[in-house]
Motif scaffolding. Structure first.
Motif, mmCIF file in Angstrom:
data_model
loop_
_atom_site.group_PDB
_atom_site.id
_atom_site.type_symbol
_atom_site.label_atom_id
_atom_site.label_comp_id
_atom_site.label_asym_id
_atom_site.label_seq_id
_atom_site.Cartn_x
_atom_site.Cartn_y
_atom_site.Cartn_z
ATOM 1 N N UNK A 121 -78.666 -115.037 8.700
ATOM 2 C CA UNK A 121 -78.195 -113.839 9.406
ATOM 3 C C UNK A 121 -78.849 -113.672 10.776
ATOM 4 N N UNK A 122 -80.112 -114.089 10.886
ATOM 5 C CA UNK A 122 -80.829 -113.902 12.157
ATOM 6 C C UNK A 122 -80.729 -115.139 13.044
ATOM 7 N N UNK A 123 -80.107 -116.203 12.533
ATOM 8 C CA UNK A 123 -79.932 -117.450 13.302
ATOM 9 C C UNK A 123 -81.290 -118.073 13.617
ATOM 10 N N UNK A 124 -82.233 -117.938 12.665
ATOM 11 C CA UNK A 124 -83.584 -118.498 12.812
ATOM 12 C C UNK A 124 -83.801 -119.620 11.812
ATOM 13 N N UNK A 125 -84.758 -120.506 12.105
ATOM 14 C CA UNK A 125 -85.210 -121.455 11.082
ATOM 15 C C UNK A 125 -85.940 -120.667 9.998
#
Ligand code: MG
Length: 164
Positions: A121-125
């Motif tokens: 959802x946060x587009x993070x690793x």
């Protein structure tokens, strides 16, 4: 570029007849959070933390509970709108750290999936997503099993107002 930190908190009552949605996932439970949207305390705390880092108000201003359009809204959509607004400002999310406060059910078995969902959802690793779950040791409304709460801290990198 400069760094900005943001903090968010949310709490919702737990009631019968509602789904329990945490971190964009449905959690099996006999009660769920009451609220205008899906009442996902994790995503609400996270969206508020991000808005805090951007000095851009709070989710109550962005998504008023008096607006029928947000009735039973998927909080993943609300968080997505805040992330899009951050991206438009050139902001880059560095990492997030979330704590869920819930007396039951225990979330240990779900935490890996929840972390993966938050990363998505946060587009993070996933390595940039911290997630803890704890009880309130029986104290207060959370401790009595009458509420779920979450806190979130985010770090963002944004263009320097003069140099970038
Ligand atoms: Mg909320």
């Amino acid at each position: 570029m400069v760094f900005r930190i943001g903090h968010g908190f949310d709490i919702h009552p737990l009631v019968e007849g509602r789904r329990l949605v945490l971190a964009g996932m449905e959690v099996p439970c006999e009660v769920g959070c009451a609220g205008h949207s899906d009442a996902d305390v994790v995503l609400h705390a996270l969206a508020d933390a991000l808005l805090g880092a951007l000095a851009a108000g709070d989710i109550g201003e962005w998504f008023p509970d008096t607006d029928a359009i947000w009735k039973d809204a998927d909080s993943a959509v609300l968080l997505g709108k805040v992330l899009d607004a951050a991206a438009e400002k050139g902001a880059h999310l560095v990492n997030i750290d979330v704590t869920i406060y819930l007396e039951r059910p225990k979330l240990g078995a779900l935490k890996d999936r929840m972390r993966a969902r938050l990363a998505e959802l946060t587009r993070l690793d996933a390595g940039c997503v911290g997630l803890k779950a704890r009880t309130f040791e029986g104290f207060g409304p959370v401790g009595a099993g009458r509420a779920a709460a979450a806190t979130a801290v985010v770090l963002v990198e944004i263009p320097h107002p003069e140099k970038d």
